[in-house]
Design an enzyme around this catalytic site. Sequence first.
Site, short mmCIF file in Angstrom:
data_model
loop_
_atom_site.label_atom_id
_atom_site.label_comp_id
_atom_site.label_asym_id
_atom_site.label_seq_id
_atom_site.Cartn_x
_atom_site.Cartn_y
_atom_site.Cartn_z
N ASP A 177 23.61 78.02 30.06
CA ASP A 177 22.35 77.46 30.22
C ASP A 177 22.55 76.70 31.15
O ASP A 177 21.38 76.72 31.78
CB ASP A 177 22.61 75.78 28.94
CG ASP A 177 22.08 76.53 27.79
OD1 ASP A 177 21.58 77.44 27.12
OD2 ASP A 177 22.47 75.30 27.03
N GLU A 178 23.75 76.23 31.83
CA GLU A 178 23.39 75.91 33.28
C GLU A 178 23.02 76.59 34.36
O GLU A 178 21.89 76.17 35.25
CB GLU A 178 24.70 75.01 33.66
CG GLU A 178 25.31 73.82 33.02
CD GLU A 178 24.45 73.21 32.89
OE1 GLU A 178 23.89 72.42 33.35
OE2 GLU A 178 25.09 72.13 31.84
N TRP B 214 20.73 78.74 20.61
CA TRP B 214 22.13 78.27 19.76
C TRP B 214 21.44 76.43 19.89
O TRP B 214 21.28 76.31 20.21
CB TRP B 214 23.71 78.54 20.90
CG TRP B 214 23.68 77.76 21.69
CD1 TRP B 214 23.75 78.31 23.42
CD2 TRP B 214 24.19 76.48 22.17
NE1 TRP B 214 23.75 77.37 24.07
CE2 TRP B 214 24.43 76.29 23.11
CE3 TRP B 214 24.81 74.82 21.71
CZ2 TRP B 214 24.38 74.96 24.36
CZ3 TRP B 214 24.81 73.78 21.99
CH2 TRP B 214 25.17 73.94 23.35
N GLU C 219 23.17 71.69 39.04
CA GLU C 219 23.12 72.83 37.82
C GLU C 219 24.46 74.18 37.68
O GLU C 219 25.37 74.15 37.40
CB GLU C 219 21.73 73.67 37.99
CG GLU C 219 21.26 72.18 37.32
CD GLU C 219 21.00 71.68 35.58
OE1 GLU C 219 21.75 72.54 34.80
OE2 GLU C 219 20.50 71.07 35.49
N THR D 221 27.51 72.30 37.87
CA THR D 221 27.95 71.93 36.67
C THR D 221 28.02 72.70 35.55
O THR D 221 29.39 73.42 35.05
CB THR D 221 26.87 71.16 35.92
OG1 THR D 221 26.25 69.95 36.30
CG2 THR D 221 27.64 71.37 34.58
N HIS E 74 24.88 70.28 24.92
CA HIS E 74 25.82 70.23 25.24
C HIS E 74 26.65 68.61 25.26
O HIS E 74 27.84 68.95 25.12
CB HIS E 74 25.08 70.03 26.94
CG HIS E 74 24.73 71.30 27.80
ND1 HIS E 74 24.04 71.27 28.67
CD2 HIS E 74 24.32 72.63 26.75
CE1 HIS E 74 23.26 72.91 28.63
NE2 HIS E 74 23.66 73.03 27.62
N GLU F 43 27.76 65.20 30.53
CA GLU F 43 26.59 65.80 29.69
C GLU F 43 25.71 64.84 29.31
O GLU F 43 25.05 64.47 29.25
CB GLU F 43 27.41 66.64 29.02
CG GLU F 43 27.79 68.19 29.92
CD GLU F 43 26.73 69.05 30.10
OE1 GLU F 43 25.28 68.35 30.26
OE2 GLU F 43 26.85 70.00 30.97
N HIS G 165 19.45 76.88 33.87
CA HIS G 165 18.73 76.14 34.89
C HIS G 165 18.56 76.29 36.02
O HIS G 165 17.33 75.43 37.09
CB HIS G 165 19.28 74.61 34.10
CG HIS G 165 18.62 74.51 32.33
ND1 HIS G 165 19.80 73.49 32.16
CD2 HIS G 165 17.79 74.90 31.67
CE1 HIS G 165 19.64 73.73 30.95
NE2 HIS G 165 18.40 74.54 30.09
N GLU H 74 19.80 70.84 27.38
CA GLU H 74 20.92 69.68 27.97
C GLU H 74 21.35 69.08 26.86
O GLU H 74 22.87 69.33 27.01
CB GLU H 74 20.84 68.91 28.80
CG GLU H 74 20.20 69.82 30.57
CD GLU H 74 21.24 70.11 31.02
OE1 GLU H 74 22.16 69.83 30.51
OE2 GLU H 74 21.43 71.19 32.01
#
Length: 360
Positions: free
Chosen positions: A231-232, A66, A199, A202, A149, A108, A235, A146
């Site tokens: 996403d976090e 995205w 990570e 978050t 974000h 972020e 990661h 990242e």
Amino acid sequence: MDKDKILQQAFEIKKRTIFPTVEEKEIIDIADQLIVERNGVVRSLESKVDKLSNRILRDVDDPKNWQPSDYLPDFSGEWVDYIKEIQIQSSALSDELLIVLIGNMITEEGLPTYQTLVNRPDSVRDLTGTQDTAWGKWTRWWTAEENRHGDLLHSYLTLIPRLNMRAIERDIQHLLGSGFDPGIQEDPYKLMVYTSFQEKATQISHLGTARIARKQGDEKLYTICTAIAKDEARHFSFYKGVMMEIFGEDTDGAMTSYASMMKKTISMPAEELNSIRNPTLYTDFSEVAQSTKIYTAKDYVGIIEQLNAEWEIKDREVTTIEAIQAQEYLLKLPQRYLKLADRRKNKEFSFDISRFDWIK
């Protein structure tokens, strides 16, 4: 020899002076050799890091990849109604939720500091900024993912009329200028422990924000925070996986580094958010996150329990006294923090919006 103690002593000496005494130079030499050995272990994992990276990172043109504009109004089309909808939904959000959302966004936006952190150890460092190594690729593309974000959350917040964006942006600048020291010193093992923990933390914070946003009627914010949390999670899987490999190569060293990071507690990236206007701004933000149950002391315990389980701390065979003591400490740590969390649960919290100038 307590290797972790030597590392800490050497680091303090290096911070204090460039002209160490003979005795101090001996400590530094021992520590430097240890760091060389640990960087060698991490460097030996290059092929495994490459596989992990290829599995976890998304190609720019992947349909699942995205971009912030996917969640924001298209100003070349029918954007007026879209913005009205955002403003109507966000009007129902509580001040407490907005404070946590803003704090998450500022965190972020601290990304340049975090990339510098990851690029610090010799074994991970991208010497030119374009090196074709597994770590060079990971660091750059992790940063690229990242970066979306902060861009997305910042853009979304500008559409909420209640917010004082100038005050928020001033605090972003202050955070970046203040820097950040999570206490990894020069140890690549500690870097992997820290990034694994952070990570996950978050991810939990974004999911908690999403959950409450939905309860308060903001589906758009729910979708945004959920996308970021996913996403976090990816990661987290990377850094956790690298640390698992380190445990396999140097169990004693990995154990003591993990314990060392937990003894000083994991510092949150926004720790330097405090300013002259409010010297306890970070603490105030953390208290709101705790009171709303978006990120709590029990979440902190949960992360320790997850890492202990995934890194198989209980079943690891360690040989040195320091590693044995570290293992014992780590296994007892969740229960110790649970007791602290239970005490904190009964602590009264009174939300004072005047402590923040982020909301008009």
